[in-house]
Write an enzyme that holds these catalytic residues in place. Structure first.
Site, PDB file in Angstrom:
ATOM      1  N   THR A  84       0.814  -1.210   0.000  1.00  0.00           N
ATOM      2  CA  THR A  84       0.000   0.000   0.000  1.00  0.00           C
ATOM      3  C   THR A  84       0.849   1.262   0.000  1.00  0.00           C
ATOM      4  O   THR A  84       1.981   1.259   0.501  1.00  0.00           O
ATOM      5  CB  THR A  84      -0.914  -0.003   1.250  1.00  0.00           C
ATOM      6  OG1 THR A  84      -1.515   1.283   1.405  1.00  0.00           O
ATOM      7  CG2 THR A  84      -0.133  -0.292   2.530  1.00  0.00           C
ATOM      8  N   ASP A  85       0.272   2.354  -0.508  1.00  0.00           N
ATOM      9  CA  ASP A  85       0.969   3.652  -0.443  1.00  0.00           C
ATOM     10  C   ASP A  85       1.000   4.189   0.996  1.00  0.00           C
ATOM     11  O   ASP A  85       1.741   5.135   1.290  1.00  0.00           O
ATOM     12  CB  ASP A  85       0.317   4.669  -1.391  1.00  0.00           C
ATOM     13  CG  ASP A  85      -1.151   4.964  -1.093  1.00  0.00           C
ATOM     14  OD1 ASP A  85      -1.726   4.346  -0.166  1.00  0.00           O
ATOM     15  OD2 ASP A  85      -1.733   5.823  -1.784  1.00  0.00           O
ATOM     16  N   GLU A  86       0.199   3.583   1.886  1.00  0.00           N
ATOM     17  CA  GLU A  86       0.143   4.100   3.259  1.00  0.00           C
ATOM     18  C   GLU A  86       1.463   3.924   4.002  1.00  0.00           C
ATOM     19  O   GLU A  86       1.697   4.566   5.016  1.00  0.00           O
ATOM     20  CB  GLU A  86      -0.997   3.432   4.037  1.00  0.00           C
ATOM     21  CG  GLU A  86      -2.331   3.672   3.360  1.00  0.00           C
ATOM     22  CD  GLU A  86      -3.529   3.330   4.217  1.00  0.00           C
ATOM     23  OE1 GLU A  86      -3.433   3.367   5.451  1.00  0.00           O
ATOM     24  OE2 GLU A  86      -4.577   3.014   3.625  1.00  0.00           O
ATOM     25  N   TYR A  96      -1.931  -0.672  10.831  1.00  0.00           N
ATOM     26  CA  TYR A  96      -2.063  -1.322   9.513  1.00  0.00           C
ATOM     27  C   TYR A  96      -0.858  -1.014   8.639  1.00  0.00           C
ATOM     28  O   TYR A  96      -0.177  -1.926   8.137  1.00  0.00           O
ATOM     29  CB  TYR A  96      -3.350  -0.859   8.808  1.00  0.00           C
ATOM     30  CG  TYR A  96      -3.378  -1.174   7.326  1.00  0.00           C
ATOM     31  CD1 TYR A  96      -3.395  -2.495   6.867  1.00  0.00           C
ATOM     32  CD2 TYR A  96      -3.355  -0.154   6.363  1.00  0.00           C
ATOM     33  CE1 TYR A  96      -3.390  -2.786   5.506  1.00  0.00           C
ATOM     34  CE2 TYR A  96      -3.357  -0.439   4.999  1.00  0.00           C
ATOM     35  CZ  TYR A  96      -3.377  -1.756   4.583  1.00  0.00           C
ATOM     36  OH  TYR A  96      -3.374  -2.049   3.233  1.00  0.00           O
ATOM     37  N   LYS A 140       2.178  -3.447   7.173  1.00  0.00           N
ATOM     38  CA  LYS A 140       2.475  -3.612   5.745  1.00  0.00           C
ATOM     39  C   LYS A 140       3.921  -3.208   5.461  1.00  0.00           C
ATOM     40  O   LYS A 140       4.606  -3.832   4.661  1.00  0.00           O
ATOM     41  CB  LYS A 140       1.504  -2.772   4.890  1.00  0.00           C
ATOM     42  CG  LYS A 140       0.071  -3.242   4.891  1.00  0.00           C
ATOM     43  CD  LYS A 140      -0.133  -4.640   4.340  1.00  0.00           C
ATOM     44  CE  LYS A 140       0.069  -4.725   2.845  1.00  0.00           C
ATOM     45  NZ  LYS A 140      -0.279  -6.080   2.322  1.00  0.00           N
TER      46      LYS A 140
HETATM   47  N1  NAD Z   1      -8.192  -2.124  -0.599  1.00  0.00           N
HETATM   48  C1  NAD Z   1      -7.312  -1.178  -0.876  1.00  0.00           C
HETATM   49  O1  NAD Z   1      -7.674  -0.054  -1.229  1.00  0.00           O
HETATM   50  C2  NAD Z   1      -5.832  -1.477  -0.809  1.00  0.00           C
HETATM   51  C3  NAD Z   1      -4.949  -0.442  -1.092  1.00  0.00           C
HETATM   52  C4  NAD Z   1      -3.587  -0.712  -1.054  1.00  0.00           C
HETATM   53  C5  NAD Z   1      -3.125  -1.989  -0.769  1.00  0.00           C
HETATM   54  N2  NAD Z   1      -4.012  -2.965  -0.465  1.00  0.00           N
HETATM   55  C6  NAD Z   1      -3.471  -4.306  -0.160  1.00  0.00           C
HETATM   56  O2  NAD Z   1      -4.035  -5.214  -1.083  1.00  0.00           O
HETATM   57  C7  NAD Z   1      -4.223  -6.493  -0.486  1.00  0.00           C
HETATM   58  C8  NAD Z   1      -5.654  -6.945  -0.643  1.00  0.00           C
HETATM   59  O3  NAD Z   1      -6.507  -5.970  -0.024  1.00  0.00           O
HETATM   60  P1  NAD Z   1      -8.092  -6.161  -0.030  1.00  0.00           P
HETATM   61  O4  NAD Z   1      -8.695  -4.807   0.068  1.00  0.00           O
HETATM   62  O5  NAD Z   1      -8.499  -7.062  -1.123  1.00  0.00           O
HETATM   63  O6  NAD Z   1      -8.292  -6.913   1.357  1.00  0.00           O
HETATM   64  P2  NAD Z   1      -9.537  -7.730   1.900  1.00  0.00           P
HETATM   65  O7  NAD Z   1      -9.558  -7.448   3.365  1.00  0.00           O
HETATM   66  O8  NAD Z   1     -10.749  -7.474   1.076  1.00  0.00           O
HETATM   67  O9  NAD Z   1      -9.133  -9.253   1.636  1.00  0.00           O
HETATM   68  C9  NAD Z   1      -8.126  -9.892   2.347  1.00  0.00           C
HETATM   69  C10 NAD Z   1      -8.237 -11.381   2.079  1.00  0.00           C
HETATM   70  O10 NAD Z   1      -7.172 -12.036   2.792  1.00  0.00           O
HETATM   71  C11 NAD Z   1      -7.703 -13.142   3.481  1.00  0.00           C
HETATM   72  N3  NAD Z   1      -6.874 -13.379   4.677  1.00  0.00           N
HETATM   73  C12 NAD Z   1      -6.755 -12.579   5.769  1.00  0.00           C
HETATM   74  N4  NAD Z   1      -5.917 -13.119   6.656  1.00  0.00           N
HETATM   75  C13 NAD Z   1      -5.471 -14.282   6.105  1.00  0.00           C
HETATM   76  C14 NAD Z   1      -4.562 -15.288   6.534  1.00  0.00           C
HETATM   77  N5  NAD Z   1      -3.951 -15.206   7.717  1.00  0.00           N
HETATM   78  N6  NAD Z   1      -4.330 -16.339   5.714  1.00  0.00           N
HETATM   79  C15 NAD Z   1      -4.950 -16.439   4.511  1.00  0.00           C
HETATM   80  N7  NAD Z   1      -5.830 -15.512   4.064  1.00  0.00           N
HETATM   81  C16 NAD Z   1      -6.086 -14.452   4.849  1.00  0.00           C
HETATM   82  C17 NAD Z   1      -9.127 -12.771   3.830  1.00  0.00           C
HETATM   83  O11 NAD Z   1      -9.937 -13.899   4.083  1.00  0.00           O
HETATM   84  C18 NAD Z   1      -9.534 -12.012   2.576  1.00  0.00           C
HETATM   85  O12 NAD Z   1     -10.045 -12.888   1.600  1.00  0.00           O
HETATM   86  C19 NAD Z   1      -3.797  -6.325   0.988  1.00  0.00           C
HETATM   87  O13 NAD Z   1      -2.496  -6.808   1.110  1.00  0.00           O
HETATM   88  C20 NAD Z   1      -3.852  -4.827   1.214  1.00  0.00           C
HETATM   89  O14 NAD Z   1      -2.914  -4.432   2.185  1.00  0.00           O
HETATM   90  C21 NAD Z   1      -5.350  -2.741  -0.463  1.00  0.00           C
END
Ligand code: NAD
Length: 356
Positions: A130-132, A156, A160
């Protein structure tokens, strides 16, 4: 034909990536490793061929070792994480466990099978971040580039950042073939209703308040999830090993502008389609009023970062990345999806409340 592991592939971005990869690499078998936490949903993968869901925890190194050995997997795309900043403030432990220890568990397993047991084949560990991790910008600061110093502010983003450093270290110390992407705020299909865009959209449909933190002037760069998946595909196919790429949508907007766009699009949808007033009678738009009347200011989030912005020069110039949508277009597509998929989100609205 190859087998790839997508961790967190039943969550929001992971599931979109699985759908994307199914389209662009139809012969690959996709193994989704997902613990199905409150944010995971097996239904996100419905209708896809050659997608195998393994319900399991990324912290379970033996399970990951087994999958890598038995299936001959040479690519891991790692999305699994605890991802909601508000939850990290009230309960940081799960964030450290999954994001730091879980990522390390995957790296250990990948190193064991791909390097120590020495297949000698090319492999790839792609880490989605993430950019965070870069902290917060002032109004005039330059956007985050790949060389911006890390300064995470929430549990969070700190977790990350920890995972990013471990990925970097496994490349530099052991030669694991890694890439990392740091992206901005995603929105689009399959996003769990606790996040800002689906929350605003569904609250506007059901006549509930649209809660805005602080003065509503926190700025984020908004990235449609399909554009993000395209960026990851480019990194997997053409990215340089050991590198990090920032992925953005080129749409820097304060939350107040986001809410205005959401309300405008919802109001316009009701004007175009009278059946929406019957389906969603509690929406202000059902009575011809503006959804903006639901806007409510609430106490700011603790330690709320003011501004994030992404400099995506590197991925554009090296890999030819360009997001296909601006925010109004991307949100119009997203609203259309949510209106079509009430069957998907209705049960999750209840789950989002219970999980809070
Ligand atoms: N949503 C955003 O805007 C955003 C922005 C930047 C980066 N990200 C990164 O992208 C990735 C996906 O984000 P997202 O929004 O789809 O998240 P999400 O919370 O929708 O999905 C996370 C998934 O990971 C699974 N999970 C959680 N803990 C687990 C574990 N211990 N073992 C196996 N599976 C596990 C959950 O069941 C879920 O299906 C993350 O790494 C997040 O940090 C997200």
């Amino acid at each position: 034909m190859a087998e790839i592991i997508v961790t967190g592939g039943a969550g929001f971005i992971g599931a979109n990536f699985v759908h994307h990869w199914r389209r662009v690499s139809p012969d690959d078998t996709i193994i989704v490793l997902d613990a199905l936490t409150y944010a995971g949903n097996a239904a996100n993968l419905d209708g896809l061929d050659q997608v195998e869901l393994v319900v399991g925890d990324i912290c379970d190194t033996d399970l990951v070792l087994r999958l890598l050995r038995e299936r001959g997997v040479a690519t891991i795309v790692h999305f699994a994480a605890e991802s909601h900043v508000d939850r990290s403030i009230t309960g940081p432990d799960a964030f450290v466990t999954t994001n730091v220890i879980g990522t390390h568990s995957l790296l250990k397993a990948a190193k064991t099978v791909w390097l120590d047991e020495g297949s000698g084949k090319p492999h790839r560990f792609h880490h989605v971040s993430t950019d965070e991790v870069y902290g917060s910008l002032g109004p005039e600061d330059p956007a985050f580039s790949e060389t911006t110093a890390y300064a995470p502010n929430s549990p969070y983003s700190a977790s990350k950042a920890g995972s990013d450093h471990l990925v970097r270290a496994y490349h530099h110390t052991y030669g694991l073939e890694t890439t990392t992407s740091n992206c901005s705020n995603n929105y689009g299909p399959f996003q769990f209703p606790e996040k800002l865009i689906p929350l605003f959209t569904l609250n506007a449909l059901s006549g509930k308040n649209l809660p805005i933190y602080g003065d509503g002037m926190n700025v984020r760069d908004w990235l449609h999830v399909e554009d993000h998946c395209l960026g990851i595909e480019l990194i997997l196919r053409k990215g340089r090993i050991g590198e990090t790429y920032n992925v953005g949508g080129g749409q820097e907007l304060p939350n107040l502008a986001v809410i205005e766009e959401v309300c405008k699009a919802v109001d316009a949808a009701f004007l175009r389609d009278p059946s929406l007033a019957v389906r969603f009678p509690a929406a202000p738009a059902a009575q011809g009023r503006s959804s903006l009347e639901l806007k409510t200011f609430v106490t700011d989030r603790k330690g709320h970062d003011r501004r994030y912005a992404i400099d995506e020069t590197k991925i554009r110039s090296e890999l030819g990345y360009a997001p296909a949508r601006d925010f109004p277009q991307g949100f119009a597509e997203t609203l259309h999806w949510f209106l079509e998929r009430e069957d998907w989100w209705k049960p999750l609205v209840e789950r989002a409340k219970i999980a809070r």
